[in-house]
Structures are given as C-alpha cells and as structure tokens.
Write a protein that holds these residues in place. Structure first.
Motif, short mmCIF file in Angstrom:
data_model
loop_
_atom_site.label_atom_id
_atom_site.label_comp_id
_atom_site.label_asym_id
_atom_site.label_seq_id
_atom_site.Cartn_x
_atom_site.Cartn_y
_atom_site.Cartn_z
N GLU A 160 0.81 -1.22 0.00
CA GLU A 160 0.00 0.00 0.00
C GLU A 160 0.84 1.27 0.00
OE1 GLU A 160 -2.94 -0.13 -0.67
OE2 GLU A 160 -3.96 -1.86 0.21
N LEU A 161 2.13 1.13 0.20
CA LEU A 161 3.04 2.28 0.21
C LEU A 161 3.94 2.31 -1.02
CD1 LEU A 161 3.97 2.27 4.00
CD2 LEU A 161 2.27 3.67 2.83
N GLY A 162 3.53 1.57 -2.05
CA GLY A 162 4.30 1.60 -3.29
C GLY A 162 4.99 0.30 -3.64
N LEU A 163 4.34 -0.82 -3.34
CA LEU A 163 4.84 -2.15 -3.73
C LEU A 163 6.22 -2.43 -3.15
CD1 LEU A 163 3.96 -1.87 -7.56
CD2 LEU A 163 2.41 -2.37 -5.66
N ARG A 164 6.44 -1.97 -1.92
CA ARG A 164 7.81 -2.00 -1.36
C ARG A 164 8.31 -3.41 -1.09
NH1 ARG A 164 9.56 3.05 -2.72
NH2 ARG A 164 7.76 4.44 -2.52
N GLY A 165 7.44 -4.26 -0.55
CA GLY A 165 7.90 -5.59 -0.18
C GLY A 165 8.23 -6.46 -1.38
N SER A 166 7.37 -6.49 -2.36
CA SER A 166 7.64 -7.33 -3.53
C SER A 166 8.87 -6.83 -4.28
CB SER A 166 6.42 -7.36 -4.45
OG SER A 166 5.98 -6.06 -4.79
N ARG A 167 9.04 -5.52 -4.33
CA ARG A 167 10.25 -4.99 -4.97
C ARG A 167 11.50 -5.39 -4.20
NH1 ARG A 167 8.26 1.19 -6.53
NH2 ARG A 167 6.99 0.59 -8.33
N TYR A 169 11.87 -8.04 -2.43
CA TYR A 169 12.13 -9.46 -2.67
C TYR A 169 12.80 -9.68 -4.02
CZ TYR A 169 11.38 -14.33 -3.84
OH TYR A 169 11.58 -15.63 -4.24
N VAL A 170 12.23 -9.14 -5.08
CA VAL A 170 12.78 -9.37 -6.41
C VAL A 170 14.19 -8.78 -6.51
CG1 VAL A 170 12.52 -8.88 -8.88
CG2 VAL A 170 10.53 -9.55 -7.51
N ASN A 171 14.38 -7.61 -5.91
CA ASN A 171 15.71 -6.99 -5.96
C ASN A 171 16.76 -7.77 -5.18
OD1 ASN A 171 14.78 -4.91 -7.57
ND2 ASN A 171 14.46 -3.50 -5.86
N SER A 172 16.30 -8.59 -4.24
CA SER A 172 17.25 -9.40 -3.44
C SER A 172 17.73 -10.64 -4.17
CB SER A 172 16.59 -9.82 -2.12
OG SER A 172 15.64 -10.86 -2.31
N LEU A 173 17.07 -10.98 -5.28
CA LEU A 173 17.40 -12.20 -6.00
C LEU A 173 18.56 -11.97 -6.96
CD1 LEU A 173 13.80 -13.37 -6.97
CD2 LEU A 173 15.16 -14.15 -5.03
N SER A 174 19.40 -12.97 -7.07
CA SER A 174 20.45 -12.93 -8.09
C SER A 174 19.83 -13.15 -9.46
CB SER A 174 21.48 -14.04 -7.83
OG SER A 174 20.90 -15.32 -8.03
N SER A 175 20.60 -12.89 -10.50
CA SER A 175 20.09 -13.11 -11.86
C SER A 175 19.70 -14.56 -12.06
CB SER A 175 21.15 -12.70 -12.88
OG SER A 175 21.43 -11.32 -12.81
N THR A 176 20.48 -15.47 -11.51
CA THR A 176 20.17 -16.90 -11.63
C THR A 176 18.87 -17.23 -10.91
OG1 THR A 176 22.50 -17.48 -11.82
CG2 THR A 176 20.99 -19.23 -11.12
N ALA A 242 4.17 -6.19 -10.58
CA ALA A 242 4.99 -5.22 -11.32
C ALA A 242 6.48 -5.48 -11.16
CB ALA A 242 4.65 -3.81 -10.86
N ALA A 243 6.90 -5.86 -9.95
CA ALA A 243 8.33 -6.12 -9.73
C ALA A 243 8.79 -7.32 -10.55
CB ALA A 243 8.59 -6.36 -8.25
#
Length: 313
Positions: A160-167, A169-176, A242-243
């Motif tokens: 509710e504050l701008g998709l912060r959690g899902s972003r 999570y995705v940003n924490s993942l390596s490319s693999t 979106a993330a």
C-alpha cells in the motif's frame, strides 16, 4: 464446485508421440472450501481489531498477520522464511513459503500483499487474496499434490506504500534466482462486494513477456470451465506483479474490482449493481468482514487452485 484440470492434461500431452500418449492423467485440482477461506479472513479481522484496527506496514497488526500465516504454513510442512526490509523508518516483512519438492530450476510462484492501509483492517484489500492463497497452499499438503515444478508463495509487505515488499524481494534475487522463476501469479482483491471477474491482460507489459499470455488464457479457461465470463484488465503496475514483470518474469492474476464503477453491461453480465463501485469500502475503515462477496471469493479461490495445478503439474 470441483474443476478438473483438463487444460493441464492437454498441455502435458500436446506434441506427445503415440508411445507417450498413455501417460497418466493429471490429478484434479481440489475444490477450495470458501468457508475455510472466510475462516482465515476472520482471523485477519481479529488480528486487526486487537491491534488498533489495521494491519498496516510498521504497525503491530501486520507483523501479527505474518506470524499467524507463517504458523499455519509451518504446521503444514512448508519451508518458510521472513524477509525484512525498511521503508519510511519502519521495518517491513515479506513471508516466503516453499512447498517441498519439484524442479528448483522451474519455479511457479503465487503471491499477494498481506498489509492493509492504516484506515482499516483491509479484509478485501488484501485479506481476500492472502487468505485464498493460504488455503490453496494448505490444500497442496492435504491432497498430497506432487508437482513437477517447484511451488513458492509470497505474502508481501508495504504494498500500500508503493509495492515496497515485492520490490525488495525481487531486488534481493540474483540473476540466476530470477531466471528460475518461470511464472508469477498475483491475487489482490478477490472478493469485492459488487464483483467483476477480471484477468490481468498478458500483453500489458511491452515488450510482451513470453508466457504472460499463456497465464492469462489459463486463468480465463479456469473461469470459463464453470461458466463465468471474464474481462481483461490493465493493472498498470498497481500491484505486486509489477516487480516481477520488470525482471522479465511471466505474470498473471485475477481481480474483482476496486474504486471504479460497474457499468450497466457489466452488471448484466455478472450481476450486482450498475453505477456503484466494485468495492465502495476500498481503502476505508468499512473494509471489514461485511465487505466480501462469498461467491466471488469462492470462485476466485477455485480458479487459483485450478491454475496452480495446471501450471505446476
């Protein structure tokens, strides 16, 4: 309503040789009991009521929600972890749950945000999606589903504050790690009181991500299997898929409508009240247990299970 996974079976045998044609049929997705989903929603309402009336980021009701969902999944044998992140001077949390088994290089992920706005308990937005994927996860265990693909669930914080959690999570993942996630399905508001039956448009992201249209068609087929017409919706990055689309991951999802007004044509197609919002309590204190359409909640939960079984089998 029990929905057989005819689509999944068709996908598995498509292109098969004559020698392969005798492969066993895919097991049916379970009927998801709407009463079980509502029981989860009742628990989320109780958590909000005991913690200042909401389950918002940085508030005690949110962490209590995470801990309660985690306890249910731990008891069912999922491998869970809580990922923390910081936003607005407060600690946020994502809950990640992995179902045992399946190809770790071929991950199907389902998710929805667990937080509410500060003004209310957030039972439709998004207790409904959160409770529905929880019950689907529990039914994987109860039916001894053994998918060939690995299945992972995510309950996101601070959407509710701008998709912060899902972003986060995705940003924490390596490319693999990102490349291993082949599909992400998002469920945000699945029980609106004046419901529509919307499916995310798989062509929304440009360029179109391979696999997104397949997920769209699979979700549409789930609704069609019990006679419910759907419309495509452009979510325009307003929810946690979106993330994943930004990372090039195929996405899909369902939605029963928020603040927009139901048209006369939509009311003729789906029932309900034309000229009224799909959810009059969107982001308001009245988003409580009385703000749910039981039929829409049940239908969406069944389609979630149908689509998961078809995609991960």
């Amino acid at each position: 309503m029990r929905i057989l996974i005819a689509l999944a079976a068709a996908l598995m045998v498509a292109g098969a040789t004559t020698a392969q044609a005798a492969a066993p049929a895919v097991m049916a997705a379970p009927n998801i009991n709407g009463a079980n989903v509502k029981a989860h929603l009742t628990q989320l309402q109780s958590i909000a009521s005991a913690n200042g009336g909401n389950r918002a980021h940085g508030r005690p009701g949110y962490l209590a929600s995470v801990n309660w969902v985690k306890s249910k999944l731990d008891a069912a044998g999922f491998t869970t972890r809580v990922q923390s992140f910081t936003y607005g001077g407060a600690t946020g949390y994502n809950l990640i749950a992995d179902y045992p088994g399946g190809d770790a290089n071929n991950v199907v992920m389902l998710g929805g945000h667990l937080d509410s706005v500060t003004s209310g308990p957030g039972i439709n937005d998004n207790g409904t999606g959160s409770a529905s994927i929880l019950e689907v996860a529990l039914q994987m265990k109860a039916t001894n589903f053994k998918p060939t693909k690995h299945v992972r669930f995510g309950w996101w914080g601070a959407e509710e504050l701008g998709l912060r959690g899902s972003r986060a999570y995705v940003n924490s993942l390596s490319s693999t790690e990102k490349s291993r996630i082949k599909a992400y399905l998002n469920f945000d508001m699945t029980g609106s009181p004046n419901p529509g039956y919307f499916v995310y448009d798989g062509t929304e992201h440009k360029p179109v991500i391979p696999g997104s249209v397949d997920l769209q068609k699979r979700l549409e087929a789930g609704f069609a299997s019990f006679g419910v017409p759907t419309e495509l919706t452009l979510v325009n990055g307003r929810s946690d898929h979106a993330a994943f689309t930004a990372a090039g991951i195929a996405t899909g999802g369902t939605f029963t409508g928020a603040e927009k007004i139901k048209t006369t044509a939509q009311a003729q197609k789906w029932g309900g009240t034309a000229g009224q919002a799909f959810d009059r309590c969107y982001h308001r204190s009245c988003d409580t247990m009385s703000n749910i359409n039981d039929t829409a909640l049940d239908r969406n939960a069944d389609v979630i299970a149908w689509t998961l079984w078809a995609t991960a089998a």
